[in-house]
Design an enzyme around this catalytic site. Structure first.
Site, PDB file in Angstrom:
ATOM      1  N   ARG A 128      -6.990 -40.436   1.018  1.00 52.56           N
ATOM      2  CA  ARG A 128      -7.704 -39.336   0.492  1.00 52.56           C
ATOM      3  C   ARG A 128      -7.230 -38.822  -0.780  1.00 52.56           C
ATOM      4  NH1 ARG A 128      -7.399 -34.752   4.914  1.00 52.56           N
ATOM      5  NH2 ARG A 128      -5.300 -35.712   5.127  1.00 52.56           N
ATOM      6  N   HIS A 181     -10.997 -39.777  -3.516  1.00 48.03           N
ATOM      7  CA  HIS A 181     -12.145 -39.055  -3.295  1.00 48.03           C
ATOM      8  C   HIS A 181     -12.126 -37.606  -4.034  1.00 48.03           C
ATOM      9  CE1 HIS A 181     -10.997 -36.696   0.673  1.00 48.03           C
ATOM     10  NE2 HIS A 181     -10.090 -36.445  -0.565  1.00 48.03           N
ATOM     11  N   ASP A 182     -11.069 -37.371  -4.320  1.00 48.31           N
ATOM     12  CA  ASP A 182     -10.453 -36.075  -5.351  1.00 48.31           C
ATOM     13  C   ASP A 182     -10.953 -35.977  -6.711  1.00 48.31           C
ATOM     14  OD1 ASP A 182      -9.686 -34.976  -3.155  1.00 48.31           O
ATOM     15  OD2 ASP A 182      -7.373 -35.221  -3.692  1.00 48.31           O
ATOM     16  N   ASN A 192     -18.704 -31.947   0.238  1.00 47.52           N
ATOM     17  CA  ASN A 192     -17.244 -31.383   0.229  1.00 47.52           C
ATOM     18  C   ASN A 192     -16.422 -31.468  -0.900  1.00 47.52           C
ATOM     19  OD1 ASN A 192     -14.994 -29.585   1.155  1.00 47.52           O
ATOM     20  ND2 ASN A 192     -14.362 -31.247   2.456  1.00 47.52           N
ATOM     21  N   GLN A 204     -15.507 -28.906  -3.715  1.00 46.11           N
ATOM     22  CA  GLN A 204     -13.983 -28.185  -3.705  1.00 46.11           C
ATOM     23  C   GLN A 204     -13.178 -28.939  -4.649  1.00 46.11           C
ATOM     24  OE1 GLN A 204     -10.536 -28.341  -0.146  1.00 46.11           O
ATOM     25  NE2 GLN A 204     -12.448 -29.225   0.228  1.00 46.11           N
TER      26      GLN A 204
HETATM   27  N1  SAM Z   1      -2.519 -38.298   1.080  1.00 47.72           N
HETATM   28  C1  SAM Z   1      -2.523 -37.233   1.822  1.00 47.72           C
HETATM   29  C2  SAM Z   1      -3.322 -37.041   3.126  1.00 47.72           C
HETATM   30  O1  SAM Z   1      -4.248 -37.941   3.045  1.00 47.72           O
HETATM   31  O2  SAM Z   1      -2.999 -36.374   3.969  1.00 47.72           O
HETATM   32  C3  SAM Z   1      -2.948 -35.927   0.950  1.00 47.72           C
HETATM   33  C4  SAM Z   1      -4.160 -35.962   0.411  1.00 47.72           C
HETATM   34  S1  SAM Z   1      -4.648 -34.463  -0.623  1.00 47.72           S
HETATM   35  C5  SAM Z   1      -6.370 -34.638  -0.504  1.00 47.72           C
HETATM   36  C6  SAM Z   1      -4.445 -34.896  -2.026  1.00 47.72           C
HETATM   37  C7  SAM Z   1      -2.836 -34.992  -2.520  1.00 47.72           C
HETATM   38  O3  SAM Z   1      -2.795 -35.373  -3.656  1.00 47.72           O
HETATM   39  C8  SAM Z   1      -2.157 -33.605  -2.319  1.00 47.72           C
HETATM   40  O4  SAM Z   1      -1.129 -33.792  -1.706  1.00 47.72           O
HETATM   41  C9  SAM Z   1      -1.937 -33.317  -3.851  1.00 47.72           C
HETATM   42  O5  SAM Z   1      -0.705 -32.290  -4.126  1.00 47.72           O
HETATM   43  C10 SAM Z   1      -1.728 -34.834  -4.321  1.00 47.72           C
HETATM   44  N2  SAM Z   1      -2.020 -34.765  -5.935  1.00 47.72           N
HETATM   45  C11 SAM Z   1      -2.871 -34.009  -6.636  1.00 47.72           C
HETATM   46  N3  SAM Z   1      -3.002 -34.411  -8.147  1.00 47.72           N
HETATM   47  C12 SAM Z   1      -1.556 -34.911  -8.160  1.00 47.72           C
HETATM   48  C13 SAM Z   1      -0.800 -35.546  -9.478  1.00 47.72           C
HETATM   49  N4  SAM Z   1      -1.409 -35.310 -10.654  1.00 47.72           N
HETATM   50  N5  SAM Z   1       0.457 -36.370  -9.169  1.00 47.72           N
HETATM   51  C14 SAM Z   1       0.881 -36.170  -7.843  1.00 47.72           C
HETATM   52  N6  SAM Z   1       0.114 -35.948  -6.644  1.00 47.72           N
HETATM   53  C15 SAM Z   1      -1.093 -35.101  -6.855  1.00 47.72           C
END
Ligand code: SAM
Length: 343
Positions: A252, A255-256, A299, A303
């Protein structure tokens, strides 16, 4: 001839979908399921008292939960129904159940719901709606809109934790990983997925790599029987050195982000990989346009900065960065899994 019964039924279900979601979120937030687990068979009056709510409102909420299959009601001779959890509620809605979705439901209620009320703007503008919903401009979605406040951050982490616990085993066992020894879970958040990987594969050790704000709070989520093969490293995956590993997990994460940022991240991972190393992607794949994946894509629009993608899109992205021999497993769980080897 008039409209068909099944068409009307389907339209009604679609129009009522948001009411069902909000009834679930509300009962979960008011701890109705936890209450009925510790004291099954309570009547509406007793429940109203415990959750500090009106009798009329509580009755409506309880009846809705019965109709949605979350509670069961039993008539008594007094004609006052008594309520108990269904198996579905016991498995997924208690705050301390092994597969609890309570954390994710709270995130849906507090964050996704307000964002979705601006879906029209999200569609018009093609961007997330944190500014309109919460007055938060987001240059970096995580740092600016999620991690600025300890309570919001913890709620987000609990949400990620709950889904990762429910899907972790299905993802961890989707492929034969016996040729790998060291894993880096990129953006691995609370470590929930990492613990599932070490449990399923005794030969693996996993480094969770996430932002300092998240790693700082990882202690809150350490399982009772601490697993020494899981460690945490704080850093930014767009800037800092990635921990060395044979296998990189991206659950996940992609997809961000929009394609340009996915490209930057995949290039960094590719640079860290020797031939034979692999990337395991866990996402809901957009193929077949199933409601769960298409709604999840909306979403991500409302988001984050990204979207869900098809297998083909992931294969193409991976091959651009020197990966191939790709395999895909539809797990039947919330996330599908996809592995690609560095050639
Ligand atoms: N992989 C986990 C899961 O499937 O439950 C979390 C998914 S969550 C949607 C996205 C994760 O990416 C978050 O924990 C966030 O803190 C981390 N993240 C976002 N930007 C980041 C960055 N620049 N460097 C390291 N981690 C990052």
């Amino acid at each position: 001839s008039g409209p068909k019964k099944e068409d009307l039924q389907r339209m009604m279900e679609l129009m009522d979908g948001f009411k069902a979601s909000k009834a679930l979120f509300t009962a979960s937030k008011m701890c109705v399921f936890d209450l009925l687990q510790s004291r099954p068979g309570l009547e509406a009056e007793q429940i109203a008292q415990e959750i500090k709510a009106s009798l009329k409102g509580t009755q409506c909420l309880l009846e809705a939960c019965v109709s949605l299959g979350l509670l069961r009601s039993k008539e008594q001779t007094s004609h006052k129904p008594m309520y108990e959890n269904t198996d579905l509620a016991t498995r997924f809605l208690l705050s301390d159940a092994p597969f609890s979705l309570h954390g994710y439901i709270q995130h849906c209620n507090s964050t996704v719901w307000p964002l979705f009320s601006h879906l029209e703007s999200a569609v018009q503008e093609g961007t997330n709606q944190h500014d309109k919903a919460f007055g938060k401009k987001s240059k970096d979605m995580f740092q600016d809109t999620v991690y600025y406040d300890r309570e919001v951050k913890l709620r987000f982490m609990k949400a990620m934790h709950s889904i990762a616990k429910v899907t972790g085993k299905a993802v961890a066992t989707a492929f034969d990983l016996s040729s790998f020894k060291t894993v880096c879970d990129i953006g691995g958040c609370t470590g929930a997925m990492a613990y599932e990987f070490t449990e399923a594969h005794p030969g693996l050790s996993v480094t969770v790599f996430d932002l300092p704000a998240v790693v700082d709070m990882s202690e809150h989520f350490t399982p009772q029987h601490r697993e020494h093969r899981v460690s945490f490293v704080a850093g930014d995956f767009f800037k800092d050195d990635l921990p060395k590993a044979d296998l990189y997990i991206l659950a996940r994460i992609l997809h961000d982000w929009p394609d340009e940022k996915v490209d930057i991240l995949l290039k960094r991972i590719s640079d860290a990989c020797r031939p034979g190393c692999a990337v395991l992607i866990a996402e809901t794949m957009l193929d077949g346009l199933r409601p769960h994946s298409t709604l999840q894509s909306l979403n991500m629009l409302a988001q984050a900065e990204g979207k869900e993608r098809t297998q083909r899109q992931y294969v193409d992205m991976m091959s651009t960065h020197g990966f191939g021999d790709t395999r895909f497993v539809q797990t039947g769980n919330f996330l599908d899994a996809f592995i690609s080897i560095k050639l």
